[in-house]
Design a protein around this motif. Sequence first.
Motif, mmCIF file in Angstrom:
data_model
loop_
_atom_site.group_PDB
_atom_site.id
_atom_site.type_symbol
_atom_site.label_atom_id
_atom_site.label_comp_id
_atom_site.label_asym_id
_atom_site.label_seq_id
_atom_site.Cartn_x
_atom_site.Cartn_y
_atom_site.Cartn_z
ATOM 1 N N GLY A 409 -41.730 27.581 -4.304
ATOM 2 C CA GLY A 409 -41.220 26.672 -5.334
ATOM 3 C C GLY A 409 -41.517 25.219 -5.040
ATOM 4 N N PHE A 410 -41.247 24.374 -6.025
ATOM 5 C CA PHE A 410 -41.475 22.928 -5.866
ATOM 6 C C PHE A 410 -40.424 22.173 -6.686
ATOM 7 N N CYS A 411 -40.350 20.855 -6.441
ATOM 8 C CA CYS A 411 -39.499 20.011 -7.283
ATOM 9 C C CYS A 411 -40.107 18.621 -7.358
ATOM 10 N N ARG A 412 -39.634 17.831 -8.285
ATOM 11 C CA ARG A 412 -40.006 16.414 -8.320
ATOM 12 C C ARG A 412 -39.157 15.666 -7.303
ATOM 13 N N ARG A 413 -39.740 14.668 -6.643
ATOM 14 C CA ARG A 413 -38.999 13.909 -5.632
ATOM 15 C C ARG A 413 -38.432 12.618 -6.196
ATOM 16 N N ASP A 414 -38.611 12.381 -7.506
ATOM 17 C CA ASP A 414 -38.257 11.061 -8.043
ATOM 18 C C ASP A 414 -37.196 11.130 -9.154
ATOM 19 N N ILE A 415 -36.380 12.192 -9.135
ATOM 20 C CA ILE A 415 -35.359 12.307 -10.186
ATOM 21 C C ILE A 415 -34.421 11.088 -10.117
ATOM 22 N N GLY A 416 -34.189 10.484 -11.256
ATOM 23 C CA GLY A 416 -33.299 9.316 -11.323
ATOM 24 C C GLY A 416 -34.013 7.981 -11.200
#
Length: 422
Positions: A409-416
């Motif tokens: 899996g992955f995610c964005r590191r810049d939420i917010g």
Amino acid sequence: MNILILGGGGREHALAWAVAQNPKCDRLIVAPGNAGIAELAECAALDILDGDAVVAFCAEEAVDFVIVGPEAPLAAGVVDALDSAGIRAFGPSAAAARLEASKAFTKEVCDACGAPTAAWARFDTEAAALDDLRARGAPIVVKADGLAAGKGVTVAMKPEEAEAAVREMFAGAHGAAGAEVVIEEFMAGEEASFFVLCDGETVLPIGTAQDHKRVGEGDTGPNTGGMGAYSPAPVLTEAIARQALDEIVKPTVAELARRGTPYRGVLYAGLMIDGGRARLVEYNVRFGDPECQVLMMRLGAQALDLMLACAEGRLAEARVNWAEDHALTVVMAANGYPGPVAKGSQIRGLGELPEDSRRMVFHAGTSARDGQIVAAGGRVLNVTARGATLAEARDAAYAMVDAIDWPGGFCRRDIGWRALGR
Ligand code: AMP
Ligand code: GLY
């Protein structure tokens, strides 16, 4: 009381988490639920689009209150069936759910009550739609009228993109949802979401949020169901929230009551904010996903009292206990999302993470296999935290992300980022 929640994503996990903390909840069933939900509620197999089946299930299990998560059962009339059977339910009737199920219906309601929104026109033939596009140029927005699982909207920066979208819709790309097409003026600005409860008459704001729809950092790449969200949304200042309430939400609710189809449930207004004013982009007749996760993290157990007051027409006497806090959720998705993904990759490290009133990993698409948690969808986990500031909430959420061992899996590191940079 015995409570049934319909749905099985991260939104429903967050609803179940909040409801289960309320002492009024004796027994909690979620249909169909998922592997995370199974840790705090019973999961049941049930056709949640079939009103008669839901009513029969409620009779068998002595369910006192039903909370509907997604839009499809609402549009299918599940709340109407529950109402007829005398079972309390949270969510609008099928007639009121048209605010999400038909873009043209929402636009007509806005016109009837004077709510500010983009100028629009509807078409039921390709030729007429193409003529209109040629007359108007770009940027322009093309929408399939009906429910298209979030995929029926094209924001076209060039006329060719708009024409291609119209051709695809009339060729059946979205099935019956695209039999009618709405063409809208493009609105510039910053988007934010405003959530209110309505009991047919009274409107009670319960929070604001912003999400990140694009898959890539810096809000780039293809659209998704949402890669992360936070609440509150700083762009929705108190003054703008009041304007949106007075000029958009309250007139809409009054118009639906006047038509004999009062709105009951949560109303999610997607707003475009520009020059200090909000205009309506769209309504949803359910909680946002993943916006619900941050709202529930902030509201906690009182969410059940508010939803009950809403279903029982007692909102005028209800109060929200606001905390001056912030919540943020990071969506972890399976590699390849929003394209095709492989199911079944193993997720490790969840068991060691804290689960308390400030930190929670909600499951969006998981299942249990031989005692292990595996990915079972595109969006898989919603790593959610609360803090005194948005930065604190973000740091706490990413600390949990970093403790999750999931190569699939992955995610964005810049939420917010947008709100943090204000
Ligand atoms: P909807 O499903 O109507 O919310 O549309 C999906 C997304 O398309 C919205 O969240 C906006 O980002 C964008 N959008 C929809 N309508 C407009 C509009 N009239 N002007 C600019 N962007 C829009
Ligand atoms: N996150 C957007 C939605 O739930 O519609």
